[in-house]
Scaffold this motif. Structure first.
Motif, PDB file in Angstrom:
ATOM      1  N   ARG A 145       0.824  -1.211   0.000  1.00 30.51           N
ATOM      2  CA  ARG A 145       0.000   0.000   0.000  1.00 30.51           C
ATOM      3  C   ARG A 145       0.857   1.259   0.000  1.00 30.51           C
ATOM      4  O   ARG A 145       0.497   2.258  -0.642  1.00 30.51           O
ATOM      5  N   GLN A 148      -3.003  -1.855  -4.407  1.00 30.37           N
ATOM      6  CA  GLN A 148      -4.020  -2.549  -3.624  1.00 30.37           C
ATOM      7  C   GLN A 148      -4.193  -3.984  -4.146  1.00 30.37           C
ATOM      8  O   GLN A 148      -5.083  -4.715  -3.714  1.00 30.37           O
ATOM      9  N   PRO A 195     -10.642  -2.618  -0.453  1.00 27.93           N
ATOM     10  CA  PRO A 195     -10.282  -1.501   0.439  1.00 27.93           C
ATOM     11  C   PRO A 195     -11.183  -1.392   1.654  1.00 27.93           C
ATOM     12  O   PRO A 195     -10.735  -0.949   2.720  1.00 27.93           O
ATOM     13  N   GLU A 196     -12.446  -1.816   1.530  1.00 32.25           N
ATOM     14  CA  GLU A 196     -13.358  -1.703   2.668  1.00 32.25           C
ATOM     15  C   GLU A 196     -12.995  -2.658   3.802  1.00 32.25           C
ATOM     16  O   GLU A 196     -13.475  -2.500   4.939  1.00 32.25           O
ATOM     17  N   LEU A 207      -7.923   1.657   6.257  1.00 32.18           N
ATOM     18  CA  LEU A 207      -7.077   2.585   5.512  1.00 32.18           C
ATOM     19  C   LEU A 207      -6.893   3.917   6.233  1.00 32.18           C
ATOM     20  O   LEU A 207      -5.803   4.504   6.199  1.00 32.18           O
ATOM     21  N   ASP A 208      -7.940   4.401   6.876  1.00 30.80           N
ATOM     22  CA  ASP A 208      -7.806   5.676   7.592  1.00 30.80           C
ATOM     23  C   ASP A 208      -6.854   5.543   8.779  1.00 30.80           C
ATOM     24  O   ASP A 208      -6.078   6.464   9.076  1.00 30.80           O
ATOM     25  N   LYS A 242      -3.376   5.432   7.390  1.00 32.56           N
ATOM     26  CA  LYS A 242      -2.980   6.770   6.954  1.00 32.56           C
ATOM     27  C   LYS A 242      -2.476   7.598   8.134  1.00 32.56           C
ATOM     28  O   LYS A 242      -1.422   8.256   8.047  1.00 32.56           O
ATOM     29  N   GLU A 297      -0.854   8.219   2.083  1.00 32.34           N
ATOM     30  CA  GLU A 297      -2.198   8.073   1.527  1.00 32.34           C
ATOM     31  C   GLU A 297      -2.325   6.698   0.877  1.00 32.34           C
ATOM     32  O   GLU A 297      -1.794   6.452  -0.200  1.00 32.34           O
ATOM     33  N   ARG A 300      -7.138   3.743  -2.596  1.00 36.91           N
ATOM     34  CA  ARG A 300      -8.533   3.536  -2.187  1.00 36.91           C
ATOM     35  C   ARG A 300      -9.319   2.701  -3.194  1.00 36.91           C
ATOM     36  O   ARG A 300     -10.433   2.264  -2.888  1.00 36.91           O
ATOM     37  N   GLU A 301      -8.767   2.496  -4.370  1.00 35.79           N
ATOM     38  CA  GLU A 301      -9.504   1.725  -5.366  1.00 35.79           C
ATOM     39  C   GLU A 301      -9.403   0.236  -5.050  1.00 35.79           C
ATOM     40  O   GLU A 301      -8.483  -0.209  -4.360  1.00 35.79           O
ATOM     41  N   LYS A 302     -10.351  -0.538  -5.581  1.00 34.70           N
ATOM     42  CA  LYS A 302     -10.294  -1.985  -5.398  1.00 34.70           C
ATOM     43  C   LYS A 302      -9.112  -2.553  -6.176  1.00 34.70           C
ATOM     44  O   LYS A 302      -8.845  -2.154  -7.306  1.00 34.70           O
TER      45      LYS A 302
END
Length: 768
Positions: free
Chosen positions: A177, A182, A429-430, A434-435, A438, A444, A447-449
């Motif tokens: 990442r 991803q 990503p879900e 990720l937050d 970060k 950063e 965020r994409e699959k």
């Protein structure tokens, strides 16, 4: 004398097997593995006594839970073979590669390749000579870093096999990442992704709810599509105890598997000396491949209609209406589906008579607490996710979720495949925090699959994938459509393989390619702060410590974590929040980082993971908290069909089941003895129903081929298989994985999970 550096020709010997799992056959199998691997017996015995113990190492084979109170010998036949395989005295170094081109080695079998022994030093592929040549570790990392910096991150795949530890897996996912990718597929994509999707939708948790202790109080155990004797033999101890206290064990499986029929415990002097054995399954139903949807619909139909009758007669309810009302949604729609489904259609689709399904349903109804165990026989179908839904539907009808002795129990394969997903190896990503990442590391995340296994293969075929980094495994051998994938593999700019032994996936290289040898879990991992401990997560979500103390196979080996740290330093910009060198020097710092990222699961990680039986990672569904399921409650789902195969019945079209022998684990072949199926000496076997043989005019021992029935314009064929009559349902065939992956189309996968549908492949028999 046989030259161990040359492949061997083998001939099949077929003899029916009517013995139990375990017993002297297991001891003989272990002894043969020791001889084949030239493993020193006394050091092996010492390691086996440490295997799956609190102060020892976690087995590198399956992910079955480690008990709090371990048996004196807490290992099974395949676990012992895996340890002997790691401890082999054979070595595969520069002299071997100097003597063989990679093109030549492509003609070797999986077994012969791995029999060359442990890899000893880093190797670089030299295209001019078509050979691997030795290189320095620094040279390898510099070249890998330079290649990665020149590539678009979204074109790079970071694959992980299920053997890597939690610490290494966390570092691998973070590195990917931070690099900007991803694309984090893993071996779970190929086997149990249907579980992760289906359980999450039904119950809100992507993993099973059952702990090892639940087997001690279960009133009945139902098995669907899982071969315990070959794939998780330590479970047989728990099944033996359940059977002896009178708990019914009901099995639905296309093949009769020895481990689910009878068991002779090698650790019981009484059974070994007297010939006594334990009957495991009290009821055994051989349904068609892909027929579980119909069979479970029949079970649910009987329960619902029996409850309807009880209600009409003011009798005791059959269903748990309180649980259904408080914790679930969608029941009425599902119940109507079951009531309206004709028994004749259920029987036709699963191949079982109504009376047998009703008998099993009555057994289920009479048991207050039921565990449902399942494996890839459910997940690897086009409607594999719906198979998982149906297991949950069956359990929810009588409230068999979130209480002792009950719940879904998916049996995972590799020893840490579930744990890798826990600490961030996921293309979705879900599913990654990720937050938190970060904030924790000041970067950063993408965020994409990303790509799962099938999507990575699709990207390779259409030119979007430019590099592959493999943390263990045998990706090219394990994936569907293997000839097509191999043909496209060489177009990549970079391929990197981290491994302990040579396999076919290492013989097809990108333009820049490295083979990096690593320590095994059994070996001492000494870093800056001393000998290191790693951790794994088992199938029941328990976290265990693992400590290797054997001398490394070569002084030039690096640990997986150290290799990942060096690749990260070579390919990423410095980040003051991530000290890769410190992490590699002290894995406890990585565990602190995991705890900071996942505080809800890993509180006190470094203090708790040494405890006997490990510590349990919390699971809300186990507490009857289904708030993370869609709609905030557990969900009943109606299947869209009664066959999970995904293809229509047609004349001459068979359902091919891909099989593993009891002498292999995933793509690793330990030998050529499939004792439980009576096959010795070869793997080019086609198991056929004897009635189908007679109808087609086939005779025992003749040679035949298979061709895939698909309309995508690709010809898929497997030739020269020995026809072998076997107790398999009409219309079904069996042959060995991974060799038969040539027949599995990449597009033949589970809806919703993209798990390859390898347990029901549409094929025709071809006689040349």
């Amino acid at each position: 004398m046989t030259d161990p550096t040359q492949p061997r020709t083998r001939r099949a010997r077929i003899k029916s097997y009517d013995g139990p799992a375990g017993g002297y056959g297991s001891l003989k199998g272990i002894a043969e593995a020791v001889v084949h691997e030239k493993t020193p017996p006394l050091p092996l015995a010492r390691q086996l006594l440490r295997q799956n113990k609190v102060d020892g190492f976690a087995c590198v084979s399956c992910a079955w839970p480690k008990p709090v109170k371990a048996h004196p010998a807490e290992f099974c036949e395949n676990g012992a073979k895996a340890t002997a395989w790691d401890m082999t005295s054979r070595r595969c170094g520069r002299d071997f590669f100097a003597a063989h081109t990679l093109t030549e080695l492509l003609d070797w079998s999986d077994y012969d390749l791995e029999q060359t022994g442990r890899l000893t030093e880093p190797m670089r592929y030299d295209a001019a000579s078509d050979r691997y040549v030795p290189c320095a570790w620094g040279e390898a990392f510099a070249a890998i870093g330079a290649a990665l910096k020149a590539l678009e991150p979204t074109s790079v795949t970071f694959y992980a096999s299920g053997r890597a530890s939690l610490e290494t897996s966390y570092m691998w996912a973070l590195m990917a990442r931070m690099y900007g990718s991803q694309n984090l597929p893993d071996s779970s994509n190929m086997c149990h992704e249907s579980t992760s999707v289906g359980l999450k939708q039904s119950l809100g948790a992507p993993v099973g709810t059952v702990l090892l202790d639940d087997f001690e109080v279960a009133d009945a155990i139902f098995f669907f599509g899982q071969n315990v004797g070959s794939n998780s033999p330590r479970l047989l101890h728990d099944l033996q105890k359940a059977a002896r206290r009178g708990a019914p064990i009901v099995t639905f499986n296309p093949l009769k598997e020895a481990g689910l029929e009878r068991f002779k415990n090698p650790q019981s002097p009484f059974q070994m000396l007297t010939g006594d054995e334990t009957k495991i399954s009290s009821e055994y139903y051989q349904l068609k491949a892909g027929g579980d949807l119909a069979a479970i619909t029949g079970l649910c139909k009987w329960l619902i209609e029996a409850d309807d009758a009880a209600t009409a007669a003011n009798g005791l309810p059959v269903l748990d209406h309180g649980f259904i009302a408080e914790h679930t949604q969608g029941f009425e729609s599902f119940a109507a589906f079951c009531r309206n489904t004709a028994w004749s259609e259920i029987e036709r689709q699963c191949g079982l008579p109504r009376a047998e399904i009703e008998k099993a349903a009555a057994t289920y109804a009479s048991a207050p607490a039921v565990i449902c165990v399942y494996g890839m026989g459910l997940t690897q179908h086009v409607l594999g996710v719906q198979n998982v839904h149906m297991v949950c539907n069956l359990l929810m009808l009588r409230g068999n979720v979130g209480r002792p002795g009950a719940g879904p129990c998916p049996v995972r394969g590799h020893s840490n495949v579930q744990g890798q997903r826990t600490v961030g190896i996921t293309e979705k990503p879900e599913l990654a925090p990720l937050d938190i990442l970060k904030a924790q590391y000041d970067f950063e995340p993408p965020r994409e699959k990303g790509w799962n296994t099938v999507e990575a293969c699709e990207a390779l075929l259409d030119g979007r994938m430019n590099a592959f980094l493999g943390l263990g495994g045998n990706f090219l051998r394990a994936v569907p459509d293997s000839p097509r994938i191999e043909a496209a593999w060489r177009r990549q700019k970079l391929t990197v393989q981290i491994a302990t032994k040579l396999n076919r996936g290492h013989l097809v290289c990108g333009q820049v390619a490295f083979l990096l040898p690593c320590l095994s879990r059994i070996e001492r991992d000494t870093q800056a702060t001393g000998d290191q401990i790693v951790s794994v997560e088992d199938s029941s979500s328990c976290i265990h410590a693992s400590f290797g103390d054997r001398a490394p196979a070569s002084p030039r080996l690096m640990s997986e974590a150290a290799i990942v740290g060096e690749i990260a330093k070579a390919s990423l910009a410095p980040n003051p929040k991530v000290d890769w060198d410190a992490w590699v020097g002290d894995y406890a710092l990585v565990r602190d980082a995991i705890e900071a990222t996942y505080p809800q699961w890993f509180e006190g990680f470094n203090q708790r993971f040494h405890q006997p039986g490990g510590f349990h990672r919390p699971n809300k569904a186990r507490e009857r908290n289904f708030s993370e399921a869609p709609g905030g409650k557990a969900n009943f789902y109606k299947p869209t069909a009664l066959s999970a195969t995904g293809f229509a019945e047609a004349k001459g079209v068979f359902r091919l089941i891909t099989l593993r022998s009891n002498d292999q684990f995933n793509t690793t072949v330990y030998g050529y003895e499939d004792r439980f199926r009576g096959v010795s000496g070869a793997r080019d076997i086609l198991f056929v129903n004897r009635g189908d043989m007679q109808r087609l005019g086939l005779v025992e021992g003749q040679r035949a081929g298979l061709e895939t029935v698909a309309d995508d314009g690709v010809e898929r064929r497997m030739s020269d298989l020995r026809v072998t009559g076997y107790d398999i349902p009409e219309g079904c065939l069996g042959t060995y994985y991974p060799e038969c992956n040539v027949l599995v189309p990449l597009g033949h996968h589970a809806e919703g999970s993209k798990t390859p549908a390898s347990k029901s492949v549409p094929v025709r028999i071809v006689v040349d």
